[in-house]
Each structure stands twice: as C-alpha cells, then as structure tokens.
Design an enzyme around this catalytic site. Sequence first.
Site, PDB file in Angstrom:
ATOM      1  N   TYR A   1      38.113  68.425  65.324  1.00  0.00           N
ATOM      2  CA  TYR A   1      38.642  67.081  65.650  1.00  0.00           C
ATOM      3  C   TYR A   1      39.418  67.103  66.906  1.00  0.00           C
ATOM      4  CZ  TYR A   1      37.553  64.441  61.551  1.00  0.00           C
ATOM      5  OH  TYR A   1      36.729  63.883  60.321  1.00  0.00           O
TER       6      TYR A   1
ATOM      7  N   ASP B   1      27.741  74.586  53.253  1.00  0.00           N
ATOM      8  CA  ASP B   1      26.425  74.132  52.795  1.00  0.00           C
ATOM      9  C   ASP B   1      26.274  74.519  51.146  1.00  0.00           C
ATOM     10  OD1 ASP B   1      25.972  76.862  53.585  1.00  0.00           O
ATOM     11  OD2 ASP B   1      24.168  76.460  54.228  1.00  0.00           O
TER      12      ASP B   1
ATOM     13  N   LYS C   1      31.628  78.771  57.538  1.00  0.00           N
ATOM     14  CA  LYS C   1      30.385  78.900  57.870  1.00  0.00           C
ATOM     15  C   LYS C   1      30.251  80.323  58.401  1.00  0.00           C
ATOM     16  CE  LYS C   1      25.919  77.494  58.182  1.00  0.00           C
ATOM     17  NZ  LYS C   1      25.033  77.350  57.118  1.00  0.00           N
TER      18      LYS C   1
ATOM     19  N   ASP D   1      34.829  63.726  50.789  1.00  0.00           N
ATOM     20  CA  ASP D   1      34.422  62.463  50.317  1.00  0.00           C
ATOM     21  C   ASP D   1      33.185  62.690  49.212  1.00  0.00           C
ATOM     22  OD1 ASP D   1      35.450  60.840  52.671  1.00  0.00           O
ATOM     23  OD2 ASP D   1      33.732  59.909  52.959  1.00  0.00           O
TER      24      ASP D   1
ATOM     25  N   ASP E   1      36.776  66.976  55.603  1.00  0.00           N
ATOM     26  CA  ASP E   1      36.477  65.691  55.893  1.00  0.00           C
ATOM     27  C   ASP E   1      35.407  65.204  55.020  1.00  0.00           C
ATOM     28  OD1 ASP E   1      36.578  63.001  56.603  1.00  0.00           O
ATOM     29  OD2 ASP E   1      34.990  63.277  58.056  1.00  0.00           O
TER      30      ASP E   1
END
Length: 360
Positions: A146, A227, A195, A255, A251
């Site tokens: 970001y 993942d 990751k 959700d 983020d």
Amino acid sequence: MEKNIAVIKGDGIGPEIVTEAMKVLDKVAEKYGHKFNYEQLLMGGCSIDANGVPLTDETIERCKASDAVLMGSIGGDTTKSPWYKLPANLRPEAGLLKIRKSLGLFANLRPCLLFSELSSACPLKKEISDKGFDMLIMRELTGGLYFGERHTEEVNGVMNAVDTLKYDEKEIRRIAIKAFDVAMKRRKKVTSVDKANVLDSSRLWRKVVEEVAKDYPEVTLEHMLVDNSAMQLVKDPAQFDVMVTENMFGDILSDEASMITGSIGMLPSASMNETKFGLYEPSGGSAPDIAGQNKANPIATILSAAMMLRYSFDMNDEADAVENAVRQTIKDGFRTGDIMSEGMTLLSCSEMGSKIAEYI
Ligand code: IPM
Ligand code: MG
C-alpha cells in the site's frame, strides 16, 4: 472520565451507523458517569465536495488532538461517483490511507467471530459453522504494497506499472509484538501469514516474527502461506486465534474472514499506534446502494465504539456492557435486513441503535 472523540461520519451509510454508535456511547456515559465530547470532521467524498481534497491537514490535527477517532465509512460507487474521475491521490480512499499514515496507525485489529445465534447466516457447511470460530486478524496497516514506491510509465511504447512491497525489520517487529501481546490475552496462538516461498519481504517477515516469538514462550507460533490461509479460512476457521500479516494480505483475508461470519455489518475494527490512541471503524464499506435508507446494520460501528472504550479509554466494564447489549439484542431476535431470518424481528438502523442503547 471526560474524553474528546473525533468523529468522522464519512460517506454512504457512514452518517447513519455512526449516529447509532454515538447514541450507545451517550447511554454508556449516562450510566457510568462519563462525559464524551464529540467533534465532527470531514473525510472522504464529503471532504472532496466541501474542500476539494479527501483529507485536510486541519482534520489530521484535530484527530491528533483528540483521545480517539470514531469513523463510519468513506467512498462511493466507483463506477458512477464523480469522485472516481479524480486522480488517484484525490479520491476518497486516499484520505483513509493518509490518515492511517499520518496518525501512525500501523496495527489494524479485526476480530472475526461467529455469533452462535447467527450461525445460519454463515455460508459454510453446517458441520464447520457448528464448531464456531473466534479469531483476530492483526493486519499491518502502514507499510507493504500500500505504501511502497509506485509509478506508471511508458517504456519503449509499452505502458508499465510498478508497485513495490517493502518492509524493514522494525515495521515487522512492532506488528509482531502487538500480535503476540494480543495472543497472550486470548488462546495463545499466533499464525503468521506470508508468501515466504516466493517473496523476500516474506522471508524477512518470518525471520523477525520468529525472533519476537522467543519472548513469548507461552504462545504457539505457526507460519502459513497466504494462499493456504485463504483455503484454511473456509475449511477450518476454528483453528485460528491471532493471524498476523502484511497489509495487502490482511486486506484480502479479512474480507474473506468477515464473509464467513455471515455479514460484514457485524465486524468492528481498531487501528492503533504504539500508544493507546486509535481510530475505530466498522470493517465494511460505505454501501452506497443502501445509503440514506435507514437500513444499514450499525452493529459493527457500535462494536468498534466498544473497542474504543476498551483499548483507548481502559473502560473494560463499559466495553463489556456494549458487547453484552449487542449479544442480548441478537439473542432476543432483533435483526437488521442483512442478518434477517424467518421468525425474527426486523429493525431499521436507528431502531437497532436504540434497542442496543436500551439494553445497556
Ligand atoms: C479496508 C478497505 C481499504 C483498504 C480501502 C477502502 C482503501 O478495503 O479498510 O480494508 O484497502 O485498506
Ligand atoms: Mg478491505
């Protein structure tokens, strides 16, 4: 106690849901003998309309001078609103990113739990939802993708766009410490999501998190690839206690986690700096499709106000009272449209706020 609260109602359903949270806070103040002073400030689309920019320096200063910030939501319909014809740095979301950075709010706490009364709203198979879950996503909020360097340029007649994912070890250490501190007050398990099979930033993340873990021998640490985490969240969410992760991963995963609770309208969040200062907002967005219709679910904002009482004001009994009032309201069958089911009583946004205030 007397506290000064900066209030950013924002856009879309923001004004409706924040008004209900203030109603509940006023009831808390009355019952426990506190005084909450509110100062209303603009951010997002409403600030663009009034001031030409999504966030003014004046608003940042007023927030800094407050004891905590209570926020609704910002932004509009990205396909229709004129705000999205502006350059990226003048759109509503730019205000949100700027306030997070300016106030140093690097730790974003997003608790996700399935209320047993709402388990039928959970889209997962019954054998999974019956087990319930109660996790907290600790999202790093002021670094990573970001806030890395970004640009778009033409190279040899071909358009190129670059975003960079950068973390230094200090940024990783401070969010890891927050995650372990919170885990100590919960079920003492941290899942660090990265990751590391591909990214250098994730390999550094893993190394620093392991160093921090040494100071918390009681906490179990596990590493999980992002993942796989996305998969595990729908396969077996009960396995998670505290999940700590990079800004963008957080983020996306938050959700996903909110969806399995049945409604994003139930989930609060707190964004904190190194001190007790924080900005409290629902995890959901501005829902322009239902704005101004008195239909929105104010519970996430009311629970965010409870987090403010707990984390910024050290008012634990008051926070418990708000959370219990929400739970009792749900238990007694009161619902807003997003969580409505057969046989329950449908309430508007303002009726839900009043009902919860009544239960305080
Ligand atoms: C969130 C939102 C924001 C984010 C947007 C509105 C910039 O999705 O708080 O999760 O991506 O951080
Ligand atoms: Mg988001």
